[in-house]
Design an enzyme around this catalytic site. Sequence first.
Site, PDB file in Angstrom:
ATOM      1  N   SER A  32      13.334   1.235   4.009  1.00  0.00           N
ATOM      2  CA  SER A  32      13.464  -0.183   3.685  1.00  0.00           C
ATOM      3  C   SER A  32      14.842  -0.557   3.162  1.00  0.00           C
ATOM      4  CB  SER A  32      12.391  -0.573   2.656  1.00  0.00           C
ATOM      5  OG  SER A  32      11.107  -0.312   3.170  1.00  0.00           O
TER       6      SER A  32
ATOM      7  N   ASP B 282      11.516  -4.210   8.857  1.00  0.00           N
ATOM      8  CA  ASP B 282      12.618  -3.263   8.666  1.00  0.00           C
ATOM      9  C   ASP B 282      12.299  -1.899   9.266  1.00  0.00           C
ATOM     10  OD1 ASP B 282      10.719  -3.593   6.565  1.00  0.00           O
ATOM     11  OD2 ASP B 282      11.776  -2.106   5.398  1.00  0.00           O
TER      12      ASP B 282
END
Length: 497
Positions: free
Chosen positions: A4, A394
């Site tokens: 992330s 992401d």
Amino acid sequence: MGNSEVGHNALGAGRIFSQGAKLVDQALASGKIYEGDGFNYIKESFENATLHLIGLLSDGGVHSRLDQLQLLLKGASERGAKRICVHILTDGRDVLDGSSVGFVETLENDLSQLREKGIDARIASGGGRMYVTMDRYENDWDVVKRGWDAQVLGEAPYKFKSALEAVKTLRAEPNANDQYLPPFVIVDDSGNAVGPVLDGDAVATINFRADRMVMLAKALEYADFDKFDRVGVPKIRYAGMLQYGGELKLPSRYLVSPPEIERTSGEYLVKNGIRTFACSETVKFGHVTFFWNGNRSGYFDETKEEYVEIPSDSGITFNVAPKMKALEIAEKARDAILSGKFDQVRVNLPNGDMVGHTGDIEATVVACKAADEAVKIILDAVEQVGGIYLVTADHGNAEDMVKRNKSGKPLLDKSGGIQILTSHTLQPVPVAIGGPGLHPGVKFRTDIQTPGLANVAATVMNLHGFEALQTTSQPSLKWLRTKCWPFAMSKFCCCSS
């Protein structure tokens, strides 16, 4: 394997930076890691004291990597470290649950070889990453305290003669898994911990990813620390693998210098008058603010930005309450959209990732439904104001939760059950762009040579009516307000008109 932090760096900056694992790899390969101020600082303890290495024991490549630990052990021992204690955190989140046993066996073999060379090298303590040490965003300081007690004080509810015995025994408990193993210490024949941190010792945290090391770094470095009673605070030399908090300058010493990410899309937007709202719950709040803005804390312009953090549940695993705070995030986003105060509303819905990591498929279904409901609330608000939406991720996780063979069929365990996959996935993530404000001639481009997360910033900028220009051989972007609304598309953009 994506994670992330680097994902949001790329999403926000519109560029890909060498960082985290790659920076450490380069420093280890070149030997520069041993020439810097950070290593020379902890090296001062090698002659008469112990080097303690604390971090995630895994080859997942998201927070740390086993091969980097192995190289650091080799490099430190060759440069004078006479006594080394490793404090391990078992994974089962970025890698398969149960893999901890193999990692411990590998590490024990390496340490045995060092002992044959006259170096006192051993595992001193351990515990599961989600229960010991690796909390983030100050969600649950008890997690860090459990690590402090075992690693620094040498105190834990479980004591074993070896780490392999510890992991095998604790994993045999009902419902046990690598992520949540309780803290343990390794003791000698007299029952004393073999590796508490003492005055004069050196400590290095080996994780390269920042978010789950910042809290421990504060406990190790801050003299006026007050989040829990540390009981004893040894005078140590401490360095992180990288600097985990750029704005905090934390830790003050580190083995590898972090990347400098400047000229992010968020900065350009705000300085060109785009009013921005960002929101998530605690576990992902830093991703839509700190990481999105190039590892920078705070606002670019408080008069044009508003960041809202919704506290995450603490003290429970995410599959216990899989809806998390999706509804609350959606309501905040909806209100921000309908208020007319903002030009961009940016949110992260963490459910699919955080609950997916637990390996609980039924709970993950609930999590995905909650995220879906939240997206509808947000898109309905976009529709109401005539706006544009962009939905992406992401990295993947919840879309595939079983480990598969080369033909794509699920792998089974010895009892015939499906092997659960708790790590991120490698599939490309989707992107959806639409809304009543989108020009009818817009379509996705098919001629981008390297499509990816780094293209999203250019797309967002163009959707705001800016033009992205190539200023170097790399996609280093300069933003100019266009006169040809709705947009002028750049070569880095995902879509064209």
